[in-house]
Design a protein around this motif. Structure first.
Motif, short mmCIF file in Angstrom:
data_model
loop_
_atom_site.label_atom_id
_atom_site.label_comp_id
_atom_site.label_asym_id
_atom_site.label_seq_id
_atom_site.Cartn_x
_atom_site.Cartn_y
_atom_site.Cartn_z
N THR A 280 0.82 -1.22 0.00
CA THR A 280 0.00 0.00 0.00
C THR A 280 0.85 1.26 0.00
OG1 THR A 280 -1.76 -1.16 1.18
CG2 THR A 280 -1.82 1.26 1.21
N PHE A 281 1.89 1.28 0.81
CA PHE A 281 2.65 2.52 1.01
C PHE A 281 3.98 2.56 0.27
CE2 PHE A 281 -0.09 2.23 4.78
CZ PHE A 281 -0.73 3.46 4.69
N TYR A 282 4.36 1.48 -0.41
CA TYR A 282 5.61 1.50 -1.15
C TYR A 282 5.43 1.05 -2.60
CZ TYR A 282 10.44 0.71 -2.52
OH TYR A 282 11.62 0.74 -3.19
#
Length: 303
Positions: free
Chosen positions: A33-35
């Motif tokens: 999700t965040f990378y």
């Protein structure tokens, strides 16, 4: 019996693949999700012309061609390379030297370790603002010291002159993070078995001979780690530069991170900014690969 039942239950759980998934999947989802997802999104928009509002228009590799033909971006790239060189060839030797000196202290060792580590726990915003006052041309500590020792001709508007602004930033960044790396090197030094040190002393390795032939070779793996951390940190440097000079004066202290930020949020050229982010990622991977190829033949120290 109770302990055997508990041990059997634990073994049963550990043989269940769903137990591993229970721990791995949440972290994997966060990582994606965040990378991973933002990286692919950035890659997608890097080949478009997009102002952040209207629909993105595909333009191929025009943004990348524009970057390497953009004089301001090339200055930012050059500054990032200077950042890497300063970190590797200036900061790392100083870190190792400070760690070796502190490791030889017999009294107030914890005090010295805490003192050198303190700057690294401060936020970059605080460090940048404090050092802006230190470099102030009139009230700053640097110029006041120079005036006090009769070197008034050496006083400068450090952050306002093209030839000194970036150097001032490099020194500030080194001040903030040197202590963190010193603690890592100290941990490696204290982990050296006493038997090796005593054997070295018997063979005449004392003082700086001990440092050269015993300490430094045995802490080489940690030195390589902090060197790699310094390289990656130098390539993604942005916050300290933006806080202290915002890339000025006249773009002389610009780095790729600050230039990317300005292109996105000041110029609304989000496609171009995403292309710059991909270039930063690519250069970081390239330097990491070169570092790996350079060091992989070094013998691993085994205790």
């Amino acid at each position: 019996m109770t302990e055997r039942k508990e041990e059997a239950a634990i073994n049963k759980v550990m043989r269940n693949p769903y137990a591993y998934a229970l721990f791995v999947v949440p972290a994997l989802l966060l990582y994606i999700t965040f990378y991973v997802a933002p990286m692919f999104s950035s890659l997608r928009y890097s080949v478009t012309s997009w102002n952040g509002i209207n629909e993105a228009t595909f333009n191929g590799f025009s943004n990348f061609a524009k970057a390497f033909g953009d004089e301001k971006f090339l200055v930012a790239l050059r500054n990032n390379i200077y950042f890497v060189l300063f970190s590797v060839f200036m900061q790392i030797p100083i870190i190792v030297l400070i760690a070796i000196i502190i490791s030889g202290v017999r009294r107030f060792l914890d005090f010295y370790k805490t003192t050198v580590f303190l700057p690294s726990i401060l936020s970059t915003a605080i460090v940048g603002i404090v050092w802006k006052f230190i470099y102030h041309p009139d009230a700053g500590l640097v110029n006041q010291i120079l005036r006090a020792v009769g070197l008034e001709s050496w006083t400068r508007g450090w952050l306002g002159e093209e030839h000194f602004a970036y150097l001032a930033i490099l020194i500030t960044n080194a001040w903030q993070w040197t202590g963190f790396y010193v603690v890592l090197v100290l941990a490696a030094i204290f982990a050296i078995p006493k038997e090796m040190q005593e054997a070295g002393q018997i063979d005449g390795a004392v003082g700086w001979r001990k440092v050269r032939y015993i300490t430094v070779p045995l802490i080489r793996p940690v030195i390589l780690v902090i060197t790699l951390l310094s390289i990656t940190g130098a390539m993604k440097a942005m916050d300290i530069v933006y806080i202290m000079t915002a890339g000025g004066p006249f773009g002389s202290s610009e780095v790729m991170g600050t230039y990317m930020y300005k292109q996105a949020y000041s110029m609304s050229q989000f496609g171009y900014a995403n292309a710059i982010s991909i270039v930063i990622f690519g250069f970081t991977c390239l330097l990491t690969l070169i570092f790996h190829l350079f060091t992989r033949r070094l013998e691993e120290v085994e205790y």
